[in-house]
Write a protein that holds these residues in place. Sequence first.
Motif, PDB file in Angstrom:
ATOM      1  N   LEU A   1      29.968  23.986 -23.902  1.00  0.00           N
ATOM      2  CA  LEU A   1      30.533  24.722 -25.035  1.00  0.00           C
ATOM      3  C   LEU A   1      32.025  24.980 -24.848  1.00  0.00           C
ATOM      4  CD1 LEU A   1      27.824  27.396 -25.900  1.00  0.00           C
ATOM      5  CD2 LEU A   1      28.492  25.414 -27.234  1.00  0.00           C
ATOM      6  N   PHE A   2      32.410  25.403 -23.646  1.00  0.00           N
ATOM      7  CA  PHE A   2      33.818  25.685 -23.409  1.00  0.00           C
ATOM      8  C   PHE A   2      34.656  24.421 -23.450  1.00  0.00           C
ATOM      9  CE2 PHE A   2      32.533  29.864 -22.045  1.00  0.00           C
ATOM     10  CZ  PHE A   2      33.614  30.634 -22.412  1.00  0.00           C
ATOM     11  N   ALA A   3      34.144  23.329 -22.924  1.00  0.00           N
ATOM     12  CA  ALA A   3      34.915  22.084 -22.919  1.00  0.00           C
ATOM     13  C   ALA A   3      35.102  21.558 -24.331  1.00  0.00           C
ATOM     14  CB  ALA A   3      34.213  21.045 -22.056  1.00  0.00           C
ATOM     15  N   LYS A   4      34.155  21.854 -25.195  1.00  0.00           N
ATOM     16  CA  LYS A   4      34.233  21.344 -26.561  1.00  0.00           C
ATOM     17  C   LYS A   4      35.169  22.179 -27.441  1.00  0.00           C
ATOM     18  CE  LYS A   4      31.095  19.849 -30.195  1.00  0.00           C
ATOM     19  NZ  LYS A   4      29.693  19.750 -30.587  1.00  0.00           N
ATOM     20  N   HIS A   5      35.224  23.487 -27.183  1.00  0.00           N
ATOM     21  CA  HIS A   5      35.906  24.374 -28.120  1.00  0.00           C
ATOM     22  C   HIS A   5      37.149  25.070 -27.575  1.00  0.00           C
ATOM     23  CE1 HIS A   5      32.714  23.873 -30.998  1.00  0.00           C
ATOM     24  NE2 HIS A   5      31.822  24.190 -30.082  1.00  0.00           N
ATOM     25  N   THR A   6      37.548  24.837 -26.336  1.00  0.00           N
ATOM     26  CA  THR A   6      38.705  25.536 -25.794  1.00  0.00           C
ATOM     27  C   THR A   6      39.681  24.562 -25.148  1.00  0.00           C
ATOM     28  OG1 THR A   6      37.608  25.908 -23.672  1.00  0.00           O
ATOM     29  CG2 THR A   6      37.370  27.634 -25.328  1.00  0.00           C
ATOM     30  N   SER A   7      40.732  25.135 -24.581  1.00  0.00           N
ATOM     31  CA  SER A   7      41.763  24.320 -23.949  1.00  0.00           C
ATOM     32  C   SER A   7      41.299  23.837 -22.579  1.00  0.00           C
ATOM     33  CB  SER A   7      43.046  25.135 -23.799  1.00  0.00           C
ATOM     34  OG  SER A   7      42.840  26.179 -22.872  1.00  0.00           O
ATOM     35  N   LYS A   8      42.094  22.976 -22.000  1.00  0.00           N
ATOM     36  CA  LYS A   8      41.760  22.396 -20.702  1.00  0.00           C
ATOM     37  C   LYS A   8      41.761  23.459 -19.598  1.00  0.00           C
ATOM     38  CE  LYS A   8      43.307  18.782 -17.555  1.00  0.00           C
ATOM     39  NZ  LYS A   8      44.333  17.772 -17.316  1.00  0.00           N
ATOM     40  N   GLY A   9      42.687  24.399 -19.647  1.00  0.00           N
ATOM     41  CA  GLY A   9      42.766  25.434 -18.623  1.00  0.00           C
ATOM     42  C   GLY A   9      41.548  26.342 -18.621  1.00  0.00           C
TER      43      GLY A   9
ATOM     44  N   LEU B   1      29.293  30.083  -9.001  1.00  0.00           N
ATOM     45  CA  LEU B   1      28.092  30.847  -9.314  1.00  0.00           C
ATOM     46  C   LEU B   1      26.844  30.125  -8.827  1.00  0.00           C
ATOM     47  CD1 LEU B   1      27.006  33.355 -10.933  1.00  0.00           C
ATOM     48  CD2 LEU B   1      26.717  31.775 -12.820  1.00  0.00           C
ATOM     49  N   ALA B   2      26.767  28.832  -9.084  1.00  0.00           N
ATOM     50  CA  ALA B   2      25.608  28.060  -8.633  1.00  0.00           C
ATOM     51  C   ALA B   2      25.548  27.982  -7.109  1.00  0.00           C
ATOM     52  CB  ALA B   2      25.656  26.654  -9.237  1.00  0.00           C
ATOM     53  N   LEU B   3      26.693  27.809  -6.463  1.00  0.00           N
ATOM     54  CA  LEU B   3      26.713  27.763  -4.999  1.00  0.00           C
ATOM     55  C   LEU B   3      26.341  29.109  -4.393  1.00  0.00           C
ATOM     56  CD1 LEU B   3      29.902  25.623  -4.389  1.00  0.00           C
ATOM     57  CD2 LEU B   3      27.565  25.005  -3.807  1.00  0.00           C
ATOM     58  N   GLY B   4      26.862  30.181  -4.951  1.00  0.00           N
ATOM     59  CA  GLY B   4      26.525  31.504  -4.446  1.00  0.00           C
ATOM     60  C   GLY B   4      25.063  31.835  -4.644  1.00  0.00           C
ATOM     61  N   PHE B   5      24.519  31.425  -5.779  1.00  0.00           N
ATOM     62  CA  PHE B   5      23.109  31.664  -6.055  1.00  0.00           C
ATOM     63  C   PHE B   5      22.231  30.858  -5.106  1.00  0.00           C
ATOM     64  CE2 PHE B   5      19.217  31.004  -8.535  1.00  0.00           C
ATOM     65  CZ  PHE B   5      18.898  32.327  -8.801  1.00  0.00           C
TER      66      PHE B   5
ATOM     67  N   CYS C   1      12.440  30.009  -6.321  1.00  0.00           N
ATOM     68  CA  CYS C   1      13.865  29.791  -6.059  1.00  0.00           C
ATOM     69  C   CYS C   1      14.352  28.499  -6.710  1.00  0.00           C
ATOM     70  CB  CYS C   1      14.127  29.749  -4.563  1.00  0.00           C
ATOM     71  SG  CYS C   1      14.005  31.342  -3.766  1.00  0.00           S
ATOM     72  N   ALA C   2      13.553  27.455  -6.620  1.00  0.00           N
ATOM     73  CA  ALA C   2      13.934  26.186  -7.245  1.00  0.00           C
ATOM     74  C   ALA C   2      14.014  26.334  -8.763  1.00  0.00           C
ATOM     75  CB  ALA C   2      12.940  25.091  -6.867  1.00  0.00           C
ATOM     76  N   GLY C   3      13.066  27.066  -9.341  1.00  0.00           N
ATOM     77  CA  GLY C   3      13.094  27.296 -10.782  1.00  0.00           C
ATOM     78  C   GLY C   3      14.320  28.090 -11.211  1.00  0.00           C
ATOM     79  N   LYS C   4      14.663  29.130 -10.456  1.00  0.00           N
ATOM     80  CA  LYS C   4      15.863  29.911 -10.767  1.00  0.00           C
ATOM     81  C   LYS C   4      17.115  29.062 -10.652  1.00  0.00           C
ATOM     82  CE  LYS C   4      14.189  34.394  -9.176  1.00  0.00           C
ATOM     83  NZ  LYS C   4      14.400  35.433  -8.141  1.00  0.00           N
ATOM     84  N   PHE C   5      17.176  28.245  -9.606  1.00  0.00           N
ATOM     85  CA  PHE C   5      18.348  27.404  -9.415  1.00  0.00           C
ATOM     86  C   PHE C   5      18.506  26.414 -10.556  1.00  0.00           C
ATOM     87  CE2 PHE C   5      20.522  23.702  -7.552  1.00  0.00           C
ATOM     88  CZ  PHE C   5      21.708  24.313  -7.225  1.00  0.00           C
ATOM     89  N   VAL C   6      17.413  25.791 -10.969  1.00  0.00           N
ATOM     90  CA  VAL C   6      17.468  24.844 -12.088  1.00  0.00           C
ATOM     91  C   VAL C   6      17.897  25.562 -13.366  1.00  0.00           C
ATOM     92  CG1 VAL C   6      16.030  23.385 -13.576  1.00  0.00           C
ATOM     93  CG2 VAL C   6      15.858  23.192 -11.107  1.00  0.00           C
ATOM     94  N   LEU C   7      17.391  26.769 -13.588  1.00  0.00           N
ATOM     95  CA  LEU C   7      17.773  27.534 -14.765  1.00  0.00           C
ATOM     96  C   LEU C   7      19.261  27.868 -14.754  1.00  0.00           C
ATOM     97  CD1 LEU C   7      16.783  29.014 -17.324  1.00  0.00           C
ATOM     98  CD2 LEU C   7      16.447  31.016 -15.870  1.00  0.00           C
ATOM     99  N   VAL C   8      19.788  28.264 -13.593  1.00  0.00           N
ATOM    100  CA  VAL C   8      21.212  28.579 -13.493  1.00  0.00           C
ATOM    101  C   VAL C   8      22.057  27.328 -13.713  1.00  0.00           C
ATOM    102  CG1 VAL C   8      23.014  29.259 -11.864  1.00  0.00           C
ATOM    103  CG2 VAL C   8      20.970  30.627 -12.070  1.00  0.00           C
ATOM    104  N   VAL C   9      21.670  26.210 -13.122  1.00  0.00           N
ATOM    105  CA  VAL C   9      22.446  24.978 -13.280  1.00  0.00           C
ATOM    106  C   VAL C   9      22.448  24.524 -14.738  1.00  0.00           C
ATOM    107  CG1 VAL C   9      22.493  22.519 -12.701  1.00  0.00           C
ATOM    108  CG2 VAL C   9      22.207  24.205 -10.899  1.00  0.00           C
ATOM    109  N   LEU C  10      21.300  24.578 -15.393  1.00  0.00           N
ATOM    110  CA  LEU C  10      21.238  24.168 -16.799  1.00  0.00           C
ATOM    111  C   LEU C  10      22.032  25.099 -17.699  1.00  0.00           C
ATOM    112  CD1 LEU C  10      17.517  23.002 -17.147  1.00  0.00           C
ATOM    113  CD2 LEU C  10      19.582  21.592 -17.002  1.00  0.00           C
ATOM    114  N   SER C  11      21.945  26.400 -17.456  1.00  0.00           N
ATOM    115  CA  SER C  11      22.711  27.332 -18.283  1.00  0.00           C
ATOM    116  C   SER C  11      24.210  27.174 -18.032  1.00  0.00           C
ATOM    117  CB  SER C  11      22.260  28.769 -18.045  1.00  0.00           C
ATOM    118  OG  SER C  11      22.464  29.141 -16.713  1.00  0.00           O
ATOM    119  N   CYS C  12      24.604  26.921 -16.783  1.00  0.00           N
ATOM    120  CA  CYS C  12      26.022  26.671 -16.495  1.00  0.00           C
ATOM    121  C   CYS C  12      26.499  25.394 -17.183  1.00  0.00           C
ATOM    122  CB  CYS C  12      26.251  26.580 -14.998  1.00  0.00           C
ATOM    123  SG  CYS C  12      26.164  28.144 -14.141  1.00  0.00           S
TER     124      CYS C  12
END
Length: 128
Positions: free
Chosen positions: A38-46, A58-62, A21-32
Amino acid sequence: MSDDPIRNQIEGLGYRRLAGCAGKFVLVVLSCAFVIGLFAKHTSKGVSLCVLWLASGLALGFATSILTPIARRILLTSFVFLGVVPFLWMFIMRTTLGASRELALLEAVSPLMLPVGYVLGGVVGRRG
């Protein structure tokens, strides 16, 4: 005295599940974090805010998918409240108070992504 082998097996199983569970959580947090970067670098603020709220939910639900159904329902109610109240406040500011130039529509809608991400994270967490 010798230790009970069944108790040791149960404890070992619990430790392996906790590590998984800890490994999955770390993987989800890192991928998020990667996706948000990526989104903050290439898209608008919204769009960046929408992805940030969605990834947080997603991380909280997981992470909370191991809780009892009653506890998950209480958390879902609180996360819906935490998503709807800021949305309503920003929507009122945007429409009634005339802040439509300073506040884009996606920025006002972005808090609604927290409950959506929480539900998606809970579904993924319970299946995995």
